[in-house]
Design a protein around this motif. Structure first.
Motif, PDB file in Angstrom:
ATOM      1  N   SER A  89      19.766  -3.282  19.935  1.00 15.52           N
ATOM      2  CA  SER A  89      20.047  -3.981  21.076  1.00 15.52           C
ATOM      3  C   SER A  89      20.438  -2.940  22.199  1.00 15.52           C
ATOM      4  CB  SER A  89      21.246  -4.772  20.985  1.00 15.52           C
ATOM      5  OG  SER A  89      21.723  -5.408  22.009  1.00 15.52           O
ATOM      6  N   TYR A  90      19.719  -2.690  23.292  1.00 18.54           N
ATOM      7  CA  TYR A  90      19.606  -2.022  24.192  1.00 18.54           C
ATOM      8  C   TYR A  90      20.565  -2.418  25.647  1.00 18.54           C
ATOM      9  CZ  TYR A  90      15.803   0.055  21.810  1.00 18.54           C
ATOM     10  OH  TYR A  90      14.887   0.610  20.607  1.00 18.54           O
ATOM     11  N   PRO A  91      21.512  -1.501  26.131  1.00 17.61           N
ATOM     12  CA  PRO A  91      21.694  -0.252  25.921  1.00 17.61           C
ATOM     13  C   PRO A  91      22.622  -0.261  24.629  1.00 17.61           C
ATOM     14  CG  PRO A  91      23.267  -1.182  27.651  1.00 17.61           C
ATOM     15  CD  PRO A  91      21.928  -2.094  27.305  1.00 17.61           C
ATOM     16  N   THR A  92      22.608   1.009  24.121  1.00 17.85           N
ATOM     17  CA  THR A  92      23.175   1.678  22.847  1.00 17.85           C
ATOM     18  C   THR A  92      23.643   3.006  22.892  1.00 17.85           C
ATOM     19  OG1 THR A  92      23.311   1.506  20.385  1.00 17.85           O
ATOM     20  CG2 THR A  92      21.012   2.030  21.453  1.00 17.85           C
ATOM     21  N   ASN A  93      25.018   3.429  22.486  1.00 21.99           N
ATOM     22  CA  ASN A  93      25.448   4.649  22.250  1.00 21.99           C
ATOM     23  C   ASN A  93      25.024   5.091  20.805  1.00 21.99           C
ATOM     24  OD1 ASN A  93      26.743   3.746  25.054  1.00 21.99           O
ATOM     25  ND2 ASN A  93      26.311   5.948  24.934  1.00 21.99           N
ATOM     26  N   VAL A  94      24.562   4.403  19.958  1.00 26.71           N
ATOM     27  CA  VAL A  94      24.267   4.876  18.556  1.00 26.71           C
ATOM     28  C   VAL A  94      22.982   4.514  18.109  1.00 26.71           C
ATOM     29  CG1 VAL A  94      25.457   4.346  16.423  1.00 26.71           C
ATOM     30  CG2 VAL A  94      27.030   4.138  18.482  1.00 26.71           C
ATOM     31  N   LEU A  95      22.345   5.313  17.490  1.00 22.93           N
ATOM     32  CA  LEU A  95      21.071   4.953  17.172  1.00 22.93           C
ATOM     33  C   LEU A  95      21.175   4.495  15.657  1.00 22.93           C
ATOM     34  CD1 LEU A  95      18.966   8.093  18.469  1.00 22.93           C
ATOM     35  CD2 LEU A  95      19.073   5.677  19.264  1.00 22.93           C
ATOM     36  N   PRO A  96      19.857   3.972  15.192  1.00 22.18           N
ATOM     37  CA  PRO A  96      20.034   3.518  13.774  1.00 22.18           C
ATOM     38  C   PRO A  96      20.663   4.325  12.712  1.00 22.18           C
ATOM     39  CG  PRO A  96      18.630   2.571  14.983  1.00 22.18           C
ATOM     40  CD  PRO A  96      18.701   3.553  15.729  1.00 22.18           C
ATOM     41  N   GLY A  97      21.430   4.178  11.729  1.00 24.09           N
ATOM     42  CA  GLY A  97      22.020   5.135  10.845  1.00 24.09           C
ATOM     43  C   GLY A  97      23.371   5.725  11.264  1.00 24.09           C
ATOM     44  N   GLY A  98      23.859   5.120  12.637  1.00 26.83           N
ATOM     45  CA  GLY A  98      25.059   5.770  13.015  1.00 26.83           C
ATOM     46  C   GLY A  98      25.066   7.281  13.781  1.00 26.83           C
ATOM     47  N   ILE A  99      23.681   7.324  14.490  1.00 29.09           N
ATOM     48  CA  ILE A  99      23.742   8.571  15.057  1.00 29.09           C
ATOM     49  C   ILE A  99      24.131   8.478  16.543  1.00 29.09           C
ATOM     50  CG2 ILE A  99      22.048  10.386  16.091  1.00 29.09           C
ATOM     51  CD1 ILE A  99      22.374  10.675  13.249  1.00 29.09           C
ATOM     52  N   PRO A 100      25.305   9.064  16.927  1.00 29.68           N
ATOM     53  CA  PRO A 100      26.070   8.642  18.362  1.00 29.68           C
ATOM     54  C   PRO A 100      25.237   9.326  19.336  1.00 29.68           C
ATOM     55  CG  PRO A 100      27.312  10.434  17.061  1.00 29.68           C
ATOM     56  CD  PRO A 100      26.227  10.016  16.115  1.00 29.68           C
ATOM     57  N   GLN A 101      25.365   8.889  20.625  1.00 24.35           N
ATOM     58  CA  GLN A 101      24.647   9.332  21.684  1.00 24.35           C
ATOM     59  C   GLN A 101      25.289   9.259  22.862  1.00 24.35           C
ATOM     60  OE1 GLN A 101      20.640  10.101  21.539  1.00 24.35           O
ATOM     61  NE2 GLN A 101      21.870  10.375  19.764  1.00 24.35           N
ATOM     62  N   LYS A 102      25.979  10.421  23.560  1.00 24.17           N
ATOM     63  CA  LYS A 102      26.791  10.709  24.579  1.00 24.17           C
ATOM     64  C   LYS A 102      26.231   9.722  25.833  1.00 24.17           C
ATOM     65  CE  LYS A 102      29.405  13.413  27.589  1.00 24.17           C
ATOM     66  NZ  LYS A 102      29.668  15.162  27.966  1.00 24.17           N
ATOM     67  N   LEU A 103      25.095   9.880  26.123  1.00 17.79           N
ATOM     68  CA  LEU A 103      24.215   9.079  27.338  1.00 17.79           C
ATOM     69  C   LEU A 103      23.661   7.605  26.421  1.00 17.79           C
ATOM     70  CD1 LEU A 103      22.249  11.993  29.058  1.00 17.79           C
ATOM     71  CD2 LEU A 103      24.392  11.201  29.259  1.00 17.79           C
ATOM     72  N   ALA A 104      23.757   6.777  27.251  1.00 18.49           N
ATOM     73  CA  ALA A 104      23.247   5.385  26.620  1.00 18.49           C
ATOM     74  C   ALA A 104      21.840   5.537  26.561  1.00 18.49           C
ATOM     75  CB  ALA A 104      23.882   4.079  27.328  1.00 18.49           C
ATOM     76  N   VAL A 105      21.293   4.987  25.443  1.00 18.99           N
ATOM     77  CA  VAL A 105      19.771   4.538  25.266  1.00 18.99           C
ATOM     78  C   VAL A 105      19.590   3.465  25.822  1.00 18.99           C
ATOM     79  CG1 VAL A 105      17.878   4.899  23.647  1.00 18.99           C
ATOM     80  CG2 VAL A 105      19.973   6.143  23.637  1.00 18.99           C
ATOM     81  N   ASP A 106      18.689   3.183  26.668  1.00 20.49           N
ATOM     82  CA  ASP A 106      18.411   2.157  27.613  1.00 20.49           C
ATOM     83  C   ASP A 106      17.174   1.790  27.685  1.00 20.49           C
ATOM     84  OD1 ASP A 106      19.146  -0.571  28.500  1.00 20.49           O
ATOM     85  OD2 ASP A 106      20.078   0.097  29.943  1.00 20.49           O
ATOM     86  N   LEU A 107      16.476   0.646  28.187  1.00 26.54           N
ATOM     87  CA  LEU A 107      15.179   0.273  28.616  1.00 26.54           C
ATOM     88  C   LEU A 107      15.203   0.431  30.216  1.00 26.54           C
ATOM     89  CD1 LEU A 107      14.589  -2.722  26.248  1.00 26.54           C
ATOM     90  CD2 LEU A 107      14.215  -0.420  25.780  1.00 26.54           C
TER      91      LEU A 107
END
Length: 307
Positions: A89-107
């Motif tokens: 579900s976008y935006p997300t700050n956590v990639l699958p498997g629990g990898i954190p992302q400081k900058l939100a990953v979005d469409l």
């Protein structure tokens, strides 16, 4: 299911854990594709063919996704990609498997800021460990899967159904699996090097370096002394179509989501029954996605059950 950090910490010692890790790897590889596609499809005027640069990365991510599925099928697992939980579900700050992302990953449309998000996803692994705040890197996860194949030494079914296209090859031996992991790591997020010095011997740049070329506006070149720098030919940042999430009812993305779901169903059939990849379905998804974006509408990338 374990997180990537747990797999890295505990290691992979059982066939069940190896299957679970490969399922997460499939989801992780797929999670980058919707944001990259939205950025690519948003491009309008493009004198430096930035769209082609991003498309090359998307194609490799698709091969990586398929290779993870081929490895899973080869050791007796069944890829599970036809459900709502598989697509982030976008935006997300956590990639699958629990990898954190400081900058939100979005469409989002392609912007310099979005290029930085993509650089964050693909950040190389180098000492000191990149993304120090993260419990484990994606590269370390790839290494853990490789070690898991060596430790578990699972029986390989050389006749397992697979996706066979381009870099996506059937997995017939443990050596094939290790070669596939090495390819994924070298092209993708897990390269060993530094943010400005790609590893020696690579024929093509890993994804981080391509996104940084787009962000910096210069190609990465090597001088006579062997030093790399982003000082080559200029890359002109393209103009883009702007788009946003639609609140219309029914959803303007419904036909697109149907096409996405049909594509995933077709891909899963490759591993379950030996079906061939439906290239036409991929082009149809692109046509629908570009059509939405040029109307200012964000493609949603949602699973919808098909009758």
């Amino acid at each position: 299911m374990k997180t990537i950090a747990q797999f890295v910490k505990d290691r992979i010692t059982t066939p069940a854990d190896l299957q679970d890790a490969l399922q997460i790897a499939m989801q992780l590889e797929f999670s980058t594709i919707p944001p990259y596609l939205c950025a690519q499809w948003s491009i309008d005027s493009d004198p430096s063919d930035v769209a082609g640069m991003i498309e090359g990365i998307v194609v490799q991510e698709m091969y990586h996704f398929a290779l993870a599925g081929n490895m899973l099928a080869a050791i007796g697992g069944v890829p599970n990609i036809t459900n709502a939980a598989f697509i982030p579900s976008y935006p997300t700050n956590v990639l699958p498997g629990g990898i954190p992302q400081k900058l939100a990953v979005d469409l989002q449309p392609l912007t310099p800021e979005q290029a930085q998000v993509f650089m964050q996803i693909e950040y190389p692994e180098f000492p000191p460990v990149a993304l120090a705040a993260a419990p484990a890197t994606i590269g370390a996860f790839h290494d853990t899967i490789a070690d898991g194949f060596k430790t578990v030494n699972p029986p390989i079914n050389p006749n397992a159904f697979s996706v066979t296209s381009g870099e996506a090859k059937p997995i017939k031996t443990i050596a094939d699996a290790l070669a596939a992991i090495s390819l994924i790591k070298g092209e993708g997020e897990g390269t060993a090097g530094s943010p400005d010095q790609p590893p020696a011997g690579n024929k093509t740049f890993a994804h981080y370096y391509v996104f940084k070329e787009i962000f910096v506006g210069k190609t990465l070149v090597q001088d006579a002394a062997g030093h790399w720098s982003f000082s080559g030919a200029a890359i002109q940042f393209p103009t883009t179509f702007k788009f946003q999430q639609s609140t219309a009812t029914p959803s303007r993305s419904f036909a697109f989501n149907q096409a996405l779901s049909q594509l995933l169903i077709g891909l899963q059939a490759c591993w379950k029954s030996g079906a061939k990849p439906n290239i036409g379905a991929m082009f149809n998804l692109r046509t629908l996605g570009v059509g939405l974006i040029t109307q200012g509408i964000r493609p949603e990338f949602l699973w919808v059950p098909l009758a």
